[in-house]
Design a protein around this motif. Sequence first.
Motif, short mmCIF file in Angstrom:
data_model
loop_
_atom_site.label_atom_id
_atom_site.label_comp_id
_atom_site.label_asym_id
_atom_site.label_seq_id
_atom_site.Cartn_x
_atom_site.Cartn_y
_atom_site.Cartn_z
N UNK A 1 4.86 9.85 -9.93
CA UNK A 1 4.63 9.87 -11.38
C UNK A 1 3.77 11.05 -11.80
N UNK A 2 3.31 11.86 -10.84
CA UNK A 2 2.49 13.02 -11.17
C UNK A 2 3.27 14.00 -12.05
N UNK A 3 2.58 14.64 -12.94
CA UNK A 3 3.21 15.55 -13.89
C UNK A 3 3.57 16.88 -13.23
N UNK A 4 4.48 17.58 -13.87
CA UNK A 4 4.85 18.93 -13.43
C UNK A 4 3.61 19.81 -13.52
N UNK A 5 3.36 20.57 -12.45
CA UNK A 5 2.22 21.48 -12.42
C UNK A 5 0.89 20.83 -12.11
N UNK A 6 0.87 19.54 -11.81
CA UNK A 6 -0.39 18.83 -11.58
C UNK A 6 -0.83 18.97 -10.13
N UNK A 7 -1.92 19.70 -9.93
CA UNK A 7 -2.54 19.79 -8.60
C UNK A 7 -3.16 18.44 -8.27
N UNK A 8 -3.20 18.11 -6.99
CA UNK A 8 -3.71 16.80 -6.60
C UNK A 8 -4.63 16.89 -5.40
N UNK A 9 -5.90 16.60 -5.59
CA UNK A 9 -6.79 16.49 -4.43
C UNK A 9 -6.39 15.26 -3.60
N UNK A 10 -6.47 15.39 -2.30
CA UNK A 10 -6.10 14.28 -1.43
C UNK A 10 -6.90 13.02 -1.76
N UNK B 1 0.84 -1.20 0.00
CA UNK B 1 0.00 0.00 0.00
C UNK B 1 0.88 1.25 0.00
N UNK B 2 1.86 1.30 0.90
CA UNK B 2 2.76 2.46 0.97
C UNK B 2 3.55 2.61 -0.32
N UNK B 3 4.06 1.52 -0.86
CA UNK B 3 4.80 1.58 -2.13
C UNK B 3 3.93 2.13 -3.25
N UNK B 4 2.67 1.72 -3.30
CA UNK B 4 1.76 2.18 -4.35
C UNK B 4 1.51 3.68 -4.25
N UNK B 5 1.36 4.19 -3.04
CA UNK B 5 1.15 5.63 -2.86
C UNK B 5 2.39 6.41 -3.29
N UNK B 6 3.56 5.95 -2.90
CA UNK B 6 4.81 6.63 -3.31
C UNK B 6 4.93 6.62 -4.83
#
Length: 108
Positions: free
Chosen positions: A42-51, A32-37
């Motif tokens: 892998x999120x893109x530059x400038x990508x906002x992320x809702x929790x 689970x922890x590995x998947x979250x990391x």
Amino acid sequence: NVSFFAPDNVPIRVAIEIEAKPGYTSDIGAALRDAVVAYVNQLAVGQDTPVVRLYTPAMLYGDPSANTYEITSLLASIKPAAVGAADMNVNFQSRLRTVLDDVVLTVV
């Protein structure tokens, strides 16, 4: 005139609380922890992320072991702020990043 820049890494922390069910093992918690990391990194530059988007990797969709726990709380924040439910917003030249030590899993 063309300009290039290296993206700024914005560190985040994540706190996940789960309720273990029959069949749960510490290896599942590690996955689970590995998947979250992996998801965050892998999120893109400038990508906002809702929790709430962090639930997808934390649920281990498609993995039978996902049925061995229930997420009771998932909070995150840009460091050094306290974890919460607010969206994590970055500017156009930044990207969210995390490390395993900043993804804390509590099993109840």
